[in-house]
Design an enzyme around this catalytic site. Structure first.
Site, PDB file in Angstrom:
ATOM      1  N   LYS A 167       9.677 -13.259   6.415  1.00 29.77           N
ATOM      2  CA  LYS A 167       8.519 -12.433   6.760  1.00 29.77           C
ATOM      3  C   LYS A 167       7.938 -11.811   5.491  1.00 29.77           C
ATOM      4  O   LYS A 167       6.720 -11.789   5.296  1.00 29.77           O
ATOM      5  CB  LYS A 167       8.930 -11.330   7.752  1.00 29.77           C
ATOM      6  CG  LYS A 167       9.156 -11.854   9.155  1.00 29.77           C
ATOM      7  CD  LYS A 167       9.832 -10.852  10.071  1.00 29.77           C
ATOM      8  CE  LYS A 167      10.102 -11.492  11.438  1.00 29.77           C
ATOM      9  NZ  LYS A 167      10.908 -10.668  12.347  1.00 29.77           N
ATOM     10  N   ASP A 223       4.922  -5.908  16.598  1.00 32.26           N
ATOM     11  CA  ASP A 223       5.683  -6.778  17.499  1.00 32.26           C
ATOM     12  C   ASP A 223       5.111  -6.768  18.917  1.00 32.26           C
ATOM     13  O   ASP A 223       5.462  -7.613  19.733  1.00 32.26           O
ATOM     14  CB  ASP A 223       7.152  -6.309  17.562  1.00 32.26           C
ATOM     15  CG  ASP A 223       8.069  -7.195  16.741  1.00 32.26           C
ATOM     16  OD1 ASP A 223       7.685  -8.350  16.479  1.00 32.26           O
ATOM     17  OD2 ASP A 223       9.167  -6.741  16.377  1.00 32.26           O
ATOM     18  N   GLN A 241      13.569  -4.977  12.835  1.00 32.56           N
ATOM     19  CA  GLN A 241      14.169  -6.275  13.150  1.00 32.56           C
ATOM     20  C   GLN A 241      15.270  -6.108  14.194  1.00 32.56           C
ATOM     21  O   GLN A 241      16.181  -5.312  14.028  1.00 32.56           O
ATOM     22  CB  GLN A 241      14.736  -6.905  11.862  1.00 32.56           C
ATOM     23  CG  GLN A 241      15.330  -8.285  12.052  1.00 32.56           C
ATOM     24  CD  GLN A 241      14.290  -9.335  12.458  1.00 32.56           C
ATOM     25  OE1 GLN A 241      13.190  -9.379  11.916  1.00 32.56           O
ATOM     26  NE2 GLN A 241      14.627 -10.165  13.432  1.00 32.56           N
TER      27      GLN A 241
END
Ligand code: NAD
Length: 281
Positions: free
Chosen positions: A52, A119, A96
């Site tokens: 990422k 997200d 995460q």
């Protein structure tokens, strides 16, 4: 059968995003920023976060990774999120997953300012998506959606079957297909006859986590099949779709790897840029 090349589409999307970041930089004299919080030393999470960060840098985003050991207190993480929420240089925040057991995942998700929730897991974004309002959309279903639309721009009236009802994949995927005027069936582990449901579908999105669950005789001729699964097996990484069998029937199919996976990270970058743009209005 047409192979839907997620790697290629993701590369095109990243190139577009790179141009967009350059334009935003010349217009606002700043670039969107993505901050990722990584807790613990799980190898897959470390690899995801590294990828990422690399992709974010490539398109010109400001990117930062904050690392904590497994033993970090929940309070410390929540306080850091509050700090990032009020930091104007941070457009998107991602924690995460998975988290260590002593940290409440929902509390962490809800601590993130919905306008920085890249997200798309915050209840506010989940609600906005299901109401058809503007929202951050979870990266993997957004990636699937973009692949489907690239291949078949008009989805109105199509019958779609989503296999799996997770908050991460199945449920948001269903909302995106509904928004496109598909007739959507969402199936799951308690569905009575999954094969019969799949056989009705013009579009199948499989997000289950069972290697090669969707077989060749579950798919009608001319179906578009999107395979979200990433399963480690003795023969390597395989999807939730039996590739060899399904490729004989389907009109189009995503490979694993090289299908949905690359789109997920590209969509994270897109979400970060979209959060930045909304914050500049
Ligand atoms: P999950 O475990 O949260 O959900 C799985 C879903 O499948 C559940 O809703 C369950 O009801 C359903 N299910 C289980 N057994 C079933 C059966 N026999 N028939 C029908 N439905 C069944 O999984 P998830 O987080 O949505 O992930 C699914 C897969 O996608 C995994 O392989 C995961 O690794 C992969 N994944 C890929 C990406 C990517 O970027 N490509 C991103 C996230 C997840």
């Amino acid at each position: 059968m047409i192979l839907i090349d997620g790697k290629k589409v993701a590369a095109e999307l990243r190139a577009e995003l790179k141009e967009e970041v350059a334009e935003l930089k010349s217009k606002h004299n700043k670039v969107p920023g993505l901050t990722v919080i990584l807790i613990g030393d799980l190898t897959p999470s470390q690899i995801y976060v590294r990828n990422k960060e690399k992709s974010a840098n490539e398109v010109g985003l400001k990117s930062e990774v904050i690392q904590y050991p497994d033993s970090v207190e929940e309070k410390t993480v929540l306080e850091k999120i509050q700090e990032l929420n009020s930091d104007e240089t941070v457009s998107g925040i991602l924690v995460q997953l998975p988290l260590p057991n002593h940290i409440d995942k929902q509390k962490v998700i809800e601590a993130i300012d919905p306008s920085k929730d890249v997200d798309g897991f915050h209840p506010m974004n989940v609600g906005n998506l299901s109401s058809g309002y503007e929202s951050s959309i979870p990266c993997t279903p957004l990636g699937c959606y973009l692949l489907i639309k690239k291949f078949e721009p008009n989805l109105s009236g199509k019958k779609a079957v989503v296999v799996g009802r997770s908050n991460l994949n199945g449920k948001p995927m269903t909302q995106l297909l509904l928004k496109e005027n598909c007739t959507v069936t969402i199936t799951h582990s308690k569905t009575k006859d999954l094969k019969a449901e799949c056989l009705e579908a013009d579009i199948i999105v499989a997000a289950v986590g069972i290697p090669e669950l969707v077989r060749g005789d579950w798919v009608k001729k001319d179906a578009i099949v999107i395979d979200v699964g990433i399963n480690k097996t003795d023969k390597g990484i395989v999807g939730d779709v039996h590739f060899d069998e399904v490729s004989k029937n389907a009109k189009a199919l995503t490979p694993v790897p090289g299908g949905v996976g690359p789109m997920t990270i590209a969509c994270l970058l897109k979400n970060t840029i979209d959060c930045f743009k909304r914050s500049q209005i």
